[in-house]
Write an enzyme that holds these catalytic residues in place. Structure first.
Site, PDB file in Angstrom:
ATOM      1  CE  LYS A   1      -3.555   2.649  -0.027  1.00  0.00           C
ATOM      2  NZ  LYS A   1      -3.694   3.411   1.596  1.00  0.00           N
TER       3      LYS A   1
ATOM      4  CG  HIS B   1      -1.826   2.250  -4.257  1.00  0.00           C
ATOM      5  ND1 HIS B   1      -1.770   2.845  -3.325  1.00  0.00           N
ATOM      6  CD2 HIS B   1      -2.255   1.838  -5.062  1.00  0.00           C
ATOM      7  CE1 HIS B   1      -3.138   4.151  -3.615  1.00  0.00           C
ATOM      8  NE2 HIS B   1      -3.126   3.059  -5.276  1.00  0.00           N
TER       9      HIS B   1
ATOM     10  CD  GLU C   1      -2.220   8.240  -4.011  1.00  0.00           C
ATOM     11  OE1 GLU C   1      -2.914   7.204  -3.787  1.00  0.00           O
ATOM     12  OE2 GLU C   1      -2.490   8.899  -3.036  1.00  0.00           O
TER      13      GLU C   1
HETATM   14  P1  NBP Z   1      -9.001   9.683  10.571  1.00  0.00           P
HETATM   15  O1  NBP Z   1      -8.018   9.008  10.443  1.00  0.00           O
HETATM   16  O2  NBP Z   1      -9.178  10.798  10.960  1.00  0.00           O
HETATM   17  O3  NBP Z   1      -9.305   8.711  12.767  1.00  0.00           O
HETATM   18  C1  NBP Z   1     -10.460   8.976  13.284  1.00  0.00           C
HETATM   19  C2  NBP Z   1     -11.087   8.286  13.497  1.00  0.00           C
HETATM   20  O4  NBP Z   1      -9.796   7.637  14.688  1.00  0.00           O
HETATM   21  C3  NBP Z   1     -12.341   7.984  14.399  1.00  0.00           C
HETATM   22  O5  NBP Z   1     -12.761   7.011  14.744  1.00  0.00           O
HETATM   23  C4  NBP Z   1     -11.278   8.730  16.157  1.00  0.00           C
HETATM   24  O6  NBP Z   1     -12.381   8.177  17.240  1.00  0.00           O
HETATM   25  C5  NBP Z   1      -9.623   7.023  15.972  1.00  0.00           C
HETATM   26  N1  NBP Z   1      -9.163   7.358  17.160  1.00  0.00           N
HETATM   27  C6  NBP Z   1      -8.546   8.584  17.020  1.00  0.00           C
HETATM   28 BR1  NBP Z   1      -8.139   9.898  16.178  1.00  0.00          BR
HETATM   29  N2  NBP Z   1      -8.243   8.281  18.620  1.00  0.00           N
HETATM   30  C7  NBP Z   1      -8.582   6.975  18.810  1.00  0.00           C
HETATM   31  C8  NBP Z   1      -7.768   6.549  20.304  1.00  0.00           C
HETATM   32  N3  NBP Z   1      -6.919   6.716  20.605  1.00  0.00           N
HETATM   33  N4  NBP Z   1      -9.070   5.557  20.665  1.00  0.00           N
HETATM   34  C9  NBP Z   1      -9.979   4.766  19.482  1.00  0.00           C
HETATM   35  N5  NBP Z   1     -10.025   5.841  18.672  1.00  0.00           N
HETATM   36  C10 NBP Z   1      -9.392   6.968  18.097  1.00  0.00           C
HETATM   37  O7  NBP Z   1     -10.242   9.011   9.909  1.00  0.00           O
HETATM   38  P2  NBP Z   1     -10.273   8.266   8.700  1.00  0.00           P
HETATM   39  O8  NBP Z   1     -10.252   9.357   7.429  1.00  0.00           O
HETATM   40  O9  NBP Z   1     -12.003   7.683   8.181  1.00  0.00           O
HETATM   41  O10 NBP Z   1      -9.127   7.186   7.974  1.00  0.00           O
HETATM   42  C11 NBP Z   1      -8.978   6.171   9.046  1.00  0.00           C
HETATM   43  C12 NBP Z   1      -7.897   5.222   8.663  1.00  0.00           C
HETATM   44  O11 NBP Z   1      -7.915   4.866   7.160  1.00  0.00           O
HETATM   45  C13 NBP Z   1      -6.575   6.101   8.576  1.00  0.00           C
HETATM   46  O12 NBP Z   1      -5.783   5.917   8.624  1.00  0.00           O
HETATM   47  C14 NBP Z   1      -6.152   6.221   7.433  1.00  0.00           C
HETATM   48  O13 NBP Z   1      -4.540   7.322   7.568  1.00  0.00           O
HETATM   49  C15 NBP Z   1      -6.486   4.983   6.760  1.00  0.00           C
HETATM   50  N6  NBP Z   1      -7.117   5.797   5.178  1.00  0.00           N
HETATM   51  C16 NBP Z   1      -7.397   7.098   4.827  1.00  0.00           C
HETATM   52  C17 NBP Z   1      -8.270   7.334   3.594  1.00  0.00           C
HETATM   53  C18 NBP Z   1      -9.171   8.227   3.440  1.00  0.00           C
HETATM   54  O14 NBP Z   1      -9.293   8.651   2.306  1.00  0.00           O
HETATM   55  N7  NBP Z   1      -9.222   9.280   4.332  1.00  0.00           N
HETATM   56  C19 NBP Z   1      -7.545   6.172   2.792  1.00  0.00           C
HETATM   57  C20 NBP Z   1      -6.820   5.545   2.904  1.00  0.00           C
HETATM   58  C21 NBP Z   1      -6.922   4.812   4.453  1.00  0.00           C
HETATM   59  P3  NBP Z   1     -13.284   9.714  17.389  1.00  0.00           P
HETATM   60  O15 NBP Z   1     -14.543   9.208  16.747  1.00  0.00           O
HETATM   61  O16 NBP Z   1     -13.679   8.621  19.153  1.00  0.00           O
HETATM   62  O17 NBP Z   1     -12.687  10.576  17.833  1.00  0.00           O
END
Ligand code: NBP
Length: 473
Positions: free
Chosen positions: A182, A185, A189
């Site tokens: 990944k 990838h 990108e």
């Molecule tokens: P975020 O990366 O913005 O993370 C937010 C989430 O993490 C919320 O559910 C938050 O809970 C939780 N969280 C945090 Br911050 N600290 C925490 C802790 N100490 N204990 C438990 N939960 C915790 O979310 P995302 O943009 O949906 O991305 C999720 C993953 O997917 C990331 O690793 C990201 O790099 C990856 N990713 C993202 C994309 C994209 O396009 N966004 C694409 C591919 C991969 P809360 O609601 O209680 O704050």
């Protein structure tokens, strides 16, 4: 009722992944640190399938069928460790934790080893495609044990994107293999995006086309061999007009590109593995240069060439060729890194299968990937994609135009680091002799680092400070 799988972490990615699972008929347990997100998900989308909301970790774990499949979609880094520490004590041997976040593969290796001690399968799964992909079918790159893939694979393949009926998901290899792939990838990108940006810049400033005209050029390209998601969205962005000013959107956006780090990781890792990934490195550096506002401001009055010379007709076709050739190089470099990582960590990654699962769902999805798959099918152990029949022919056909584009960029003072480094890589690999021989001589001169000879085995040193006779080292 029990859930077949659970998702904890319900921000954009986790929420859409959970919905995707539910829409495919899999009862899914949902949990989030802040319970409001869980509640909102079920309220808004509860009708899409079977969601089992849980407020506590204990409730969440108790609602999962055994062996348990628990997907973690939280912010990468410390939050991932916090969630693992919270859930692992509640799990039993044979259960599986899937980390779908953008973890560094070294973290995944560490976590996998620690959980393996406790009999828990840890699956570092790269997921690409952003928010939309997570909902409608991402490209999924799961690592971890083969045993865990038996239990998880069918579910993941079910929700992944499909191309010609083939799911964009396959078992990549043990421990960190999925997150490594990944990472590469994302590095590719970066490179793809930089090459497209340079193409735009040249069409605009060497050929004098407007953003709307360039959008048309990209639309045309998207019907040919460059057909891809990134070319498609490039046309959309270039054709967009800013509502507030009536100016082309691309002219009102601050020209400082940001990054989250996976491109940088790809380059850092390549340096450690000794793999030349100049295309990806230049793409990361180009974003970095763009962000140094102070440096750029201080340098604004440095002299440049007279830009009056406009590129002639046929220049857009030349840029298309330069783009295609440079793209071949970028992918060749990325796949080289995958093969080097695979050898270093004993992952046994099937490179052709990676091209196959990138054909849909992910950001770099493209018609082109079928060519890469075919290249690895023809010769699974090829040291470089450049020598594949199709690619070698395309490079040969493109090279005059490619050189002309790089020369034009240099003459007009338009930065094209992606095109230039790709061409230099091509010429370096082609060269009969490289000046590395001179470098070796210098190293031997100042540091007695020794050299090898073309005509005899062994290591040699010349007594540079003495009578310059050669001795065996
Ligand atoms: P975020 O990366 O913005 O993370 C937010 C989430 O993490 C919320 O559910 C938050 O809970 C939780 N969280 C945090 Br911050 N600290 C925490 C802790 N100490 N204990 C438990 N939960 C915790 O979310 P995302 O943009 O949906 O991305 C999720 C993953 O997917 C990331 O690793 C990201 O790099 C990856 N990713 C993202 C994309 C994209 O396009 N966004 C694409 C591919 C991969 P809360 O609601 O209680 O704050």
């Amino acid at each position: 009722q029990m859930a077949r799988i659970g998702v904890t972490g319900l921000a954009v990615m986790g929420r859409n992944l959970a919905r995707n699972l539910a829409r495919h008929g899999h009862p899914v347990a949902v949990h989030n640190r802040t319970a409001a997100r869980t509640k909102a998900l079920v309220e808004e989308f509860g009708g899409e399938g079977t969601f089992l909301p849980a407020e506590t970790a204990e409730q969440f774990v108790a609602s999962l069928e055994r062996p348990r499949r628990l997907v973690v979609m939280v912010k990468a880094g410390a939050p991932t460790d916090a969630v693992i520490d919270e859930f692992a004590p509640l799990l039993e041997p044979g259960d599986m934790i899937v980390d779908g976040g953008n973890a560094h593969f070294a973290d995944t290796r560490r976590r996998e080893a620690a959980l393996r001690e406790r009999g828990i399968h840890f699956v570092g799964a790269g997921i690409s495609g952003g928010e939309e992909g997570a909902l409608h079918g991402p490209s999924i790159m799961p690592g971890g044990s083969a045993e865990s893939y038996e239990a998880l694979g069918p579910l993941l393949e079910d929700i992944a994107a499909k191309v010609d009926g083939t799911p964009c998901c396959t078992h990549v290899g043990p421990d960190g293999a999925g997150h490594f792939v990944k990472m590469v990838h994302n590095g590719i990108e970066y490179s793809d995006m930089q090459l497209i940006a340079e193409s735009y810049d040249l069409l605009r400033h060497a050929a004098g086309l407007s953003p709307a005209e360039i959008a048309e050029v990209f639309r045309t390209w998207n019907t040919g061999r460059l057909e891809s998601y990134l070319i498609e969205i490039t046309a959309e962005v270039l054709a967009h007009t800013d509502a507030a000013t009536g100016e082309p959107f691309v002219d009102v956006v601050l020209d400082q590109a940001e990054q989250k780090g996976t491109g940088r990781w790809t380059v850092q890792t390549a340096l450690d593995l000794g793999v030349p990934v100049g295309g990806i490195a230049e793409a990361v550096f180009a974003r970095s240069v763009s962000g140094h506002a102070d440096l750029r401001e201080a340098s604004r009055n440095l002299p440049g060439p007279d830009r009056a010379a406009a590129a002639g007709p046929g220049f857009a076709d030349a840029v298309e060729k330069a783009l295609y050739a440079s793209k071949i190089v970028a992918y060749a470099q990325g796949f080289h890194e995958i093969q080097a990582g695979s050898a270093e960590y004993g992952w046994n990654i099937d490179a052709g299968a990676m091209a196959t699962i990138w054909r849909g769902g992910c950001i770099i999805r493209a018609r082109f990937l079928d060519r890469i798959r075919a290249a690895y099918e023809a010769d699974p152990s090829t040291p470089t994609l450049l020598t594949d029949d199709h690619f070698a022919e395309a490079l040969g056909d493109a090279q005059d135009a490619w050189r002309e584009v790089v020369a034009t960029a240099a003459r007009l003072g338009i930065p094209a680091p992606g095109f230039a480094t790709a061409l230099a890589y091509y010429d370096s690999l082609r060269a009969d002799r490289l000046p590395a021989a001179l470098t070796q001589g210098q190293r031997d001169f100042f540091g007695a680092h020794t050299y090898r000879r073309v005509d005899r085995d062994g290591s040699f040193h010349t007594l540079w400070g003495g009578d310059r006779t050669e001795v065996t080292a």
